[in-house]
Motif scaffolding. Structure first.
Motif, mmCIF file in Angstrom:
data_model
loop_
_atom_site.group_PDB
_atom_site.id
_atom_site.type_symbol
_atom_site.label_atom_id
_atom_site.label_comp_id
_atom_site.label_asym_id
_atom_site.label_seq_id
_atom_site.Cartn_x
_atom_site.Cartn_y
_atom_site.Cartn_z
ATOM 1 N N THR A 14 0.854 -1.187 0.000
ATOM 2 C CA THR A 14 0.000 0.000 0.000
ATOM 3 C C THR A 14 0.893 1.242 0.000
ATOM 4 O OG1 THR A 14 -0.052 0.223 2.400
ATOM 5 C CG2 THR A 14 -1.660 -1.291 1.413
ATOM 6 N N PRO A 15 0.314 2.435 -0.194
ATOM 7 C CA PRO A 15 1.124 3.661 -0.164
ATOM 8 C C PRO A 15 1.843 3.887 1.173
ATOM 9 C CG PRO A 15 -0.944 4.096 -1.261
ATOM 10 C CD PRO A 15 -1.054 2.715 -0.682
ATOM 11 N N THR A 16 1.363 3.259 2.246
ATOM 12 C CA THR A 16 2.025 3.399 3.540
ATOM 13 C C THR A 16 3.155 2.387 3.721
ATOM 14 O OG1 THR A 16 0.485 1.887 4.662
ATOM 15 C CG2 THR A 16 -0.108 4.237 4.595
ATOM 16 N N GLY A 17 3.296 1.460 2.764
ATOM 17 C CA GLY A 17 4.357 0.475 2.842
ATOM 18 C C GLY A 17 3.942 -0.859 3.426
ATOM 19 N N ALA A 18 2.687 -0.997 3.838
ATOM 20 C CA ALA A 18 2.204 -2.277 4.360
ATOM 21 C C ALA A 18 2.022 -3.266 3.214
ATOM 22 C CB ALA A 18 0.881 -2.074 5.092
ATOM 23 N N ALA A 255 4.587 -0.739 -13.292
ATOM 24 C CA ALA A 255 3.852 -1.364 -14.397
ATOM 25 C C ALA A 255 2.671 -2.170 -13.881
ATOM 26 C CB ALA A 255 4.794 -2.248 -15.220
ATOM 27 N N LEU A 256 2.879 -2.958 -12.841
ATOM 28 C CA LEU A 256 1.793 -3.771 -12.293
ATOM 29 C C LEU A 256 0.696 -2.901 -11.688
ATOM 30 C CD1 LEU A 256 3.810 -6.733 -10.784
ATOM 31 C CD2 LEU A 256 2.071 -6.892 -12.568
ATOM 32 N N ALA A 257 1.074 -1.765 -11.124
ATOM 33 C CA ALA A 257 0.068 -0.850 -10.595
ATOM 34 C C ALA A 257 -0.836 -0.340 -11.709
ATOM 35 C CB ALA A 257 0.731 0.317 -9.874
ATOM 36 N N GLN A 258 -0.260 -0.105 -12.897
ATOM 37 C CA GLN A 258 -1.078 0.334 -14.038
ATOM 38 C C GLN A 258 -2.069 -0.758 -14.452
ATOM 39 O OE1 GLN A 258 -0.315 3.627 -14.459
ATOM 40 N NE2 GLN A 258 1.173 2.940 -12.918
ATOM 41 N N MET A 259 -1.716 -2.008 -14.176
ATOM 42 C CA MET A 259 -2.567 -3.155 -14.516
ATOM 43 C C MET A 259 -3.573 -3.479 -13.414
ATOM 44 S SD MET A 259 0.559 -5.463 -16.023
ATOM 45 C CE MET A 259 -0.379 -6.983 -16.203
ATOM 46 N N GLY A 260 -3.493 -2.746 -12.293
ATOM 47 C CA GLY A 260 -4.447 -2.957 -11.208
ATOM 48 C C GLY A 260 -3.951 -3.833 -10.084
ATOM 49 N N TYR A 261 -2.652 -4.131 -10.088
ATOM 50 C CA TYR A 261 -2.080 -4.972 -9.033
ATOM 51 C C TYR A 261 -1.169 -4.141 -8.138
ATOM 52 C CZ TYR A 261 -3.751 -8.760 -12.011
ATOM 53 O OH TYR A 261 -4.541 -9.589 -12.773
ATOM 54 N N GLY A 262 -1.718 -3.683 -7.032
ATOM 55 C CA GLY A 262 -0.942 -2.861 -6.132
ATOM 56 C C GLY A 262 -1.039 -1.383 -6.475
ATOM 57 N N HIS A 263 -0.198 -0.598 -5.852
ATOM 58 C CA HIS A 263 -0.224 0.858 -5.981
ATOM 59 C C HIS A 263 1.150 1.348 -6.409
ATOM 60 C CE1 HIS A 263 -0.719 5.088 -4.875
ATOM 61 N NE2 HIS A 263 -2.021 4.858 -4.752
ATOM 62 N N GLU A 264 1.180 2.330 -7.311
ATOM 63 C CA GLU A 264 2.474 2.797 -7.820
ATOM 64 C C GLU A 264 3.315 3.482 -6.746
ATOM 65 O OE1 GLU A 264 1.733 6.904 -10.144
ATOM 66 O OE2 GLU A 264 0.658 5.193 -11.004
ATOM 67 N N PRO A 273 9.197 5.489 -5.878
ATOM 68 C CA PRO A 273 8.386 5.202 -7.062
ATOM 69 C C PRO A 273 9.091 5.624 -8.353
ATOM 70 C CG PRO A 273 7.043 6.181 -5.339
ATOM 71 C CD PRO A 273 8.465 6.306 -4.885
ATOM 72 N N LEU A 274 8.704 5.007 -9.455
ATOM 73 C CA LEU A 274 9.311 5.274 -10.750
ATOM 74 C C LEU A 274 9.252 6.758 -11.104
ATOM 75 C CD1 LEU A 274 10.541 3.875 -13.314
ATOM 76 C CD2 LEU A 274 8.219 3.901 -14.254
ATOM 77 N N SER A 275 10.376 7.293 -11.528
ATOM 78 C CA SER A 275 10.449 8.708 -11.916
ATOM 79 C C SER A 275 9.512 8.986 -13.083
ATOM 80 C CB SER A 275 11.882 9.071 -12.318
ATOM 81 O OG SER A 275 12.774 8.830 -11.258
ATOM 82 N N THR A 276 8.864 10.130 -13.050
ATOM 83 C CA THR A 276 7.880 10.501 -14.076
ATOM 84 C C THR A 276 8.467 10.426 -15.478
ATOM 85 O OG1 THR A 276 6.850 11.992 -12.464
ATOM 86 C CG2 THR A 276 6.245 12.297 -14.775
ATOM 87 N N GLN A 277 9.739 10.747 -15.615
ATOM 88 C CA GLN A 277 10.362 10.767 -16.937
ATOM 89 C C GLN A 277 10.373 9.393 -17.610
ATOM 90 O OE1 GLN A 277 14.020 11.837 -14.804
ATOM 91 N NE2 GLN A 277 15.136 10.516 -16.223
ATOM 92 N N HIS A 278 10.212 8.324 -16.834
ATOM 93 C CA HIS A 278 10.247 6.973 -17.400
ATOM 94 C C HIS A 278 8.858 6.370 -17.635
ATOM 95 C CE1 HIS A 278 14.529 6.881 -16.944
ATOM 96 N NE2 HIS A 278 14.483 6.939 -15.626
ATOM 97 N N HIS A 279 7.804 7.065 -17.216
ATOM 98 C CA HIS A 279 6.460 6.499 -17.306
ATOM 99 C C HIS A 279 6.090 6.107 -18.728
ATOM 100 C CE1 HIS A 279 4.799 8.237 -13.241
ATOM 101 N NE2 HIS A 279 5.926 7.554 -13.102
ATOM 102 N N GLU A 280 6.289 7.008 -19.671
ATOM 103 C CA GLU A 280 5.872 6.723 -21.041
ATOM 104 C C GLU A 280 6.741 5.629 -21.656
ATOM 105 O OE1 GLU A 280 3.621 6.403 -24.216
ATOM 106 O OE2 GLU A 280 3.109 7.521 -22.391
#
Length: 293
Positions: A14-18, A255-264, A273-280
């Motif tokens: 989760t976003p809190t690390g749990a 990538a998995l967060a974009q697919m609905g598995y977990g949170h980015e 979290p992945l740097s914005t410059q690498h998202h695309e």
């Protein structure tokens, strides 16, 4: 003993690390449905370095329970402390893991004799199939082929994950160890070639995102069908590289967060979290592999 596509599965958070229990359950089901041949629980990609010992054991136990015997579970139990590795490996055996994956001791830079005694001690202490894991780019310690050859006769040391990406290194291990030890790729970009030259499978980061495609590629390569394996691998080629634009598991968790598995945002410090410059860049690689997100 193990064959094909073995996913080095993330530990969703989760976003809190749990630990994200719902996403963990969904991911195990995702791999069963898509034909993944084994799950690696709490390896490098599973953030073993930031989980507490209690969390480590909990996640391994939960994955074994969720797998319900439908898919082998290989527990990551390596440490740079031999006794800690023995303790974790014993715990994995008690929990019902099918095997353990043991990374070379990191940070303290043991000699080859130290590496030999480390793995020998764990194998003699715990009667469970064990897979050596050599990834000097992360650990500094490089388990050399001659040391692997010394370890190969130990009955419950059944394989090695070679993550150097060096095919000649893998070939030398195969020649030295023969049928005593199975060689698995730990490098998605060279996995197809390693399997075609006699390796038994791929312990894969890419399989987190495209499990069915990776399983089909490994199956084709294991059968010696180069043309089919190349065609399937080409679809994943961009993922093999873009999932490492930042330290693993940063890109694959995004990538998995974009697919609905977990949170980015679900990753623990010191990873971010992945740097914005690498998202695309990652999105484009996912599109090339026909990932739905």
């Amino acid at each position: 003993m193990f064959r094909g596509s073995m996913v080095a599965m993330i530990t969703p958070m989760t976003p809190t690390g749990a630990v994200d229990e719902a996403a963990l359950e969904a991911l195990v089901a995702f791999h069963i449905e898509n034909g993944t041949d084994a799950i690696i629980a709490v390896g490098t990609t599973g953030e073993s370095a930031t989980l507490s010992p209690a969390e480590h054991v909990h996640v391994v136990k939960r994955i074994i329970t969720l797998a319900q015997g439908k898919i082998p579970v290989i527990a990551g139990t390596g440490s740079n402390s031999t006794q800690e590795a023995i303790d974790l490996t014993q715990e994995a055996l008690t929990l019902g893991a099918d095997a353990c994956l043991l990374v070379t001791p990191y940070y303290n830079k043991p000699t080859q004799e130290g590496l030999y005694r480390h793995f020998k001690s764990i194998a003699e202490a715990v009667a469970i199939p064990q897979i050596l894991y050599n990834v000097p780019g992360r650990t500094v310690a490089d388990l050399l082929p001659e040391t692997v050859e010394r370890l190969a006769p130990i009955a419950n040391i059944v394989g090695i994950k070679e993550a150097t990406g060096n095919l000649e290194r893998a070939r030398e291990i195969m020649q030295r160890c023969g049928d005593q030890l199975e060689v698995y790729s730990g490098d998605d970009a060279t996995a197809m070639e390693l399997i075609l030259m006699g390796g038994k499978g791929n312990i894969s980061v890419t399989a987190n995102v495209v499990p069915a495609l990776m399983q089909k590629m490994c199956k084709a390569a294991l059968s010696g069908n180069r043309a089919e394996a190349e065609q399937l691998d080409a679809q994943m080629r961009a993922l093999h590289f873009t999932l490492f634009v930042e330290a693993n598991p940063i890109p694959v968790k995004w990538a998995l967060a974009q697919m609905g598995y977990g949170h980015e945002e679900g990753i623990r410090l010191p990873l971010t979290p992945l740097s914005t410059q690498h998202h695309e860049t990652v999105r484009q690689a996912m599109r090339m592999a026909n990932v739905q997100f």
